[in-house]
Design a protein around this motif. Structure first.
Motif, mmCIF file in Angstrom:
data_model
loop_
_atom_site.group_PDB
_atom_site.id
_atom_site.type_symbol
_atom_site.label_atom_id
_atom_site.label_comp_id
_atom_site.label_asym_id
_atom_site.label_seq_id
_atom_site.Cartn_x
_atom_site.Cartn_y
_atom_site.Cartn_z
ATOM 1 N N GLY A 12 40.773 36.488 43.865
ATOM 2 C CA GLY A 12 41.494 37.497 42.988
ATOM 3 C C GLY A 12 42.840 37.106 42.894
ATOM 4 O O GLY A 12 43.280 36.289 43.774
ATOM 5 N N GLY A 13 43.738 37.786 42.098
ATOM 6 C CA GLY A 13 45.050 37.230 42.004
ATOM 7 C C GLY A 13 46.065 37.932 42.926
ATOM 8 O O GLY A 13 47.033 38.760 42.659
ATOM 9 N N ILE A 15 48.794 37.362 46.619
ATOM 10 C CA ILE A 15 49.570 36.082 47.353
ATOM 11 C C ILE A 15 48.873 35.362 48.306
ATOM 12 O O ILE A 15 48.990 34.382 48.712
ATOM 13 C CB ILE A 15 50.879 36.586 47.736
ATOM 14 C CG1 ILE A 15 51.900 35.412 48.257
ATOM 15 C CG2 ILE A 15 50.452 37.776 48.836
ATOM 16 C CD1 ILE A 15 52.491 35.055 47.003
ATOM 17 N N THR A 39 39.864 34.352 39.104
ATOM 18 C CA THR A 39 40.387 35.316 38.055
ATOM 19 C C THR A 39 41.545 34.440 37.238
ATOM 20 O O THR A 39 41.983 33.649 38.246
ATOM 21 C CB THR A 39 41.041 36.768 38.312
ATOM 22 O OG1 THR A 39 41.977 36.600 39.453
ATOM 23 C CG2 THR A 39 39.876 37.696 39.246
ATOM 24 N N SER A 41 44.526 35.719 37.061
ATOM 25 C CA SER A 41 45.652 35.787 38.001
ATOM 26 C C SER A 41 45.474 34.962 39.033
ATOM 27 O O SER A 41 46.580 34.475 39.479
ATOM 28 C CB SER A 41 45.741 37.288 38.281
ATOM 29 O OG SER A 41 45.695 38.236 37.457
ATOM 30 N N PHE A 45 48.477 31.626 41.172
ATOM 31 C CA PHE A 45 48.721 31.362 42.562
ATOM 32 C C PHE A 45 48.432 29.939 42.998
ATOM 33 O O PHE A 45 49.114 29.509 43.795
ATOM 34 C CB PHE A 45 48.357 32.425 43.221
ATOM 35 C CG PHE A 45 48.952 33.783 43.261
ATOM 36 C CD1 PHE A 45 49.984 34.285 43.961
ATOM 37 C CD2 PHE A 45 48.279 34.730 42.264
ATOM 38 C CE1 PHE A 45 50.487 35.530 43.598
ATOM 39 C CE2 PHE A 45 48.845 36.068 41.897
ATOM 40 C CZ PHE A 45 49.947 36.322 42.718
ATOM 41 N N THR A 90 42.006 42.288 44.825
ATOM 42 C CA THR A 90 43.018 42.905 44.511
ATOM 43 C C THR A 90 42.756 44.481 44.202
ATOM 44 O O THR A 90 41.736 44.868 44.199
ATOM 45 C CB THR A 90 43.521 42.152 43.507
ATOM 46 O OG1 THR A 90 42.509 42.293 42.144
ATOM 47 C CG2 THR A 90 44.145 40.806 43.530
ATOM 48 N N ALA A 91 44.086 45.358 44.129
ATOM 49 C CA ALA A 91 43.757 46.725 43.919
ATOM 50 C C ALA A 91 42.976 46.594 42.634
ATOM 51 O O ALA A 91 42.511 47.605 42.221
ATOM 52 C CB ALA A 91 44.996 47.222 43.889
ATOM 53 N N ASN A 92 43.518 45.523 41.609
ATOM 54 C CA ASN A 92 42.982 45.616 40.239
ATOM 55 C C ASN A 92 41.362 45.675 40.309
ATOM 56 O O ASN A 92 40.637 46.147 39.504
ATOM 57 C CB ASN A 92 43.779 44.460 39.504
ATOM 58 C CG ASN A 92 43.325 44.465 38.209
ATOM 59 O OD1 ASN A 92 43.058 45.574 37.275
ATOM 60 N ND2 ASN A 92 43.112 43.385 37.417
ATOM 61 N N ILE A 93 40.778 44.406 41.343
ATOM 62 C CA ILE A 93 39.475 44.129 41.125
ATOM 63 C C ILE A 93 38.790 45.530 41.868
ATOM 64 O O ILE A 93 37.593 45.981 41.206
ATOM 65 C CB ILE A 93 39.105 42.899 42.015
ATOM 66 C CG1 ILE A 93 39.806 41.454 41.317
ATOM 67 C CG2 ILE A 93 37.607 42.676 42.438
ATOM 68 C CD1 ILE A 93 39.377 40.281 42.040
ATOM 69 N N ARG A 96 38.439 47.959 39.060
ATOM 70 C CA ARG A 96 37.573 47.474 37.824
ATOM 71 C C ARG A 96 35.952 47.430 38.444
ATOM 72 O O ARG A 96 35.241 47.973 37.568
ATOM 73 C CB ARG A 96 37.881 46.071 37.535
ATOM 74 C CG ARG A 96 39.078 46.097 36.590
ATOM 75 C CD ARG A 96 39.497 44.703 35.993
ATOM 76 N NE ARG A 96 39.798 43.737 36.799
ATOM 77 C CZ ARG A 96 39.451 42.553 36.901
ATOM 78 N NH1 ARG A 96 38.794 41.797 35.610
ATOM 79 N NH2 ARG A 96 39.940 41.561 37.497
ATOM 80 N N ALA A 122 43.370 42.304 50.004
ATOM 81 C CA ALA A 122 44.995 41.973 50.624
ATOM 82 C C ALA A 122 45.771 42.527 49.456
ATOM 83 O O ALA A 122 45.548 42.309 48.200
ATOM 84 C CB ALA A 122 44.545 40.711 50.773
ATOM 85 N N MET A 123 46.724 43.372 50.037
ATOM 86 C CA MET A 123 47.705 43.980 48.938
ATOM 87 C C MET A 123 48.829 44.373 49.963
ATOM 88 O O MET A 123 48.600 44.726 51.127
ATOM 89 C CB MET A 123 47.106 44.848 48.110
ATOM 90 C CG MET A 123 46.532 45.935 48.643
ATOM 91 S SD MET A 123 45.370 47.118 47.600
ATOM 92 C CE MET A 123 43.939 46.096 47.554
#
Ligand SMILES: Cc1cc2nc3c(=O)[nH]c(=O)nc-3n(C[C@H](O)[C@H](O)[C@H](O)COP(=O)(O)O)c2cc1C
Length: 393
Positions: A12-13, A15, A39, A41, A45, A90-93, A96, A122-123
């Motif tokens: 995932g996108g 850092i 992804t 994103s 990176f 990610t929070a986004n993954i 979803r 990780a976030m």
């Protein structure tokens, strides 16, 4: 345990993407076959080239790519995998996946995926603690999806808190039980390992060359197979799998107390520790001075026989296994110790194994005597577990 396993890494996108390169390297080193899906994103990176170079395989990034879809599209990718790891998740993954949204290659593939899945989020800690993320994590956990981390500490954004990607080694460890049949589920195993050390004075010890490696490997293997494992560890015993509960001890008396205490409701007790046969009759709290002393007689007294004491417990574990390191007549001595110690089996091995990478020996019970030939201590540990599982309960 990872040799030949097919692991799909969803990236995932976040850092922390750069740390996933180390995860991929570790998996490949352990013999796994790895493919990566990134992804869009994530590609902002780190370039897909990094993962392509590490895996030697095409990195999958696009859902609507004719060539990829013809060769190995989202359906085949999902079916190819023995396990899926998403790191960083990610929070986004998480959102979803929780809502079944399939709007890119990774999330569409996850709709098809039936393989065990491990998410390594990780976030920033505010994102991790947000109501939405809490709800999504709960929904995914309810569906049987496993999480590793995030860990607490310094975050990439400079803040402190919960949200760091777990260490790559810990992600690999967490993956092992997902790929292993849980044949020891609901069992409790206690294993002692390493040398003991008996203090003479404030600086001097009576100890031996045992490394504790085999005991730690046995503990790890049993934990990965689903057992709840306690490792009673003498000085210098290496770390076992994070699922193993480790109890550090130094002397034979401390080891005996910890073994009796933990073996009370255990199914299996394995005594791999090289317990010092003797300890000093008299000990000194300070450092003894040499002065002009040319020779000295020191009196030693016998230590308890830990495995015999566990075997004699009123509610003893169903299986008590002892180890016997000998320099000759290995199985002969083992056979006489079977009765003398009241144990169910003895693993007889050569003293040359102590502290070395070599392994091998004999599995000796009242009924049979089987040689165990192994190329490594890991394989030796796995064969011993197999023999224990075949014992009548
Ligand atoms: C510099 C930067 C760092 C980011 N780091 C993270 C992160 O560590 N974790 C996270 O969940 N989102 C992070 N984001 C936000 C995600 O990149 C964003 O939500 C993106 O849509 C995630 O896409 P994906 O889930 O498809 O990979 C970061 C964004 C930027 C610009």
């Amino acid at each position: 345990m990872l040799a030949g396993k097919r692991i799909l890494i969803g990236i995932g996108g976040g850092i922390a993407v750069y740390r996933v390169a180390e995860l991929v390297r570790l998996l490949i080193k352990a013999g796994a076959e790895v493919r990566c899906v990134m992804t869009r994103s994530a590609c902002q990176f780190v370039s897909p080239l990094t993962f392509e170079a590490l895996t030697g395989k095409e990195v999958h990034t696009e859902l609507f790519d004719l060539t990829t879809e013809r060769n190995m599209g989202h359906i085949q990718l999902a079916r190819w995998a023995d396990a899926v790891v998403i790191a960083p998740a990610t929070a986004n993954i998480l959102a979803r996946l929780a809502y079944g949204i399939a709007d890119d290659l990774l999330t569409t593939m996850m709709q098809v995926n039936k393989a065990p899945t491990l998410l390594a989020p990780a976030m920033n800690s505010s994102m991790w603690e947000s109501d939405a993320t809490r709800r999504n994590v709960e929904a995914l956990t309810t569906r049987g999806i496993r999480f590793i981390g995030p860990e607490s500490g310094q975050l990439a954004c400079g803040e402190e808190g919960s949200g760091r990607l777990s260490e790559p080694e810990n992600i690999v460890s967490a993956l092992l039980p997902l790929l292993t049949e849980q044949t020891l589920q609901d069992q409790r195993w206690v294993i002692n390992a390493g040398p003991t050390a008996e203090a003479w004075d404030a600086v001097r010890l009576l100890t031996n060359r045992a490394s504790g490696k085999l005991g730690a490997l046995l503990a790890s293997a049993a934990a990965v197979m689903g057992a709840e494992v306690a490792l009673i560890a003498g000085p210098g015993t290496p770390d076992a799998h994070p699922l193993v509960k480790r109890i550090n001890v130094t002397s034979a008396d401390e080891m005996l107390a910890a073994c009796i205490d933990t073996a009370k409701d255990a199914n299996t007790f394995i005594a791999t520790a090289a317990v010092s046969d003797f300890r000093f009759q008299e000990t000194h709290s300070g450092k003894l001075k040499r002065n002009d002393t040319k020779s000295m007689n020191v009196e030693l007294i016998a230590n308890p026989d830990i495995v015999a004491e566990v075997a004699a417990m009123y509610q003893r574990p169903s299986h008590v296994i002892a180890f016997a390191a000998e320099s000759s007549n290995h199985t002969g001595y083992a056979r006489s110790k079977l009765e003398q110690k009241g144990v169910d089996a003895i693993v007889a091995n050569d003293i040359g194994n102590m502290g070395s990478e070599r392994a091998g020996g004999w599995w000796v019970t009242a009924e049979r005597e089987v040689p165990i030939d192994s190329e490594s201590k890991q394989a030796f540990a796995e064969q011993i577990i197999q023999h224990i599982m075949e014992l009548e309960s």
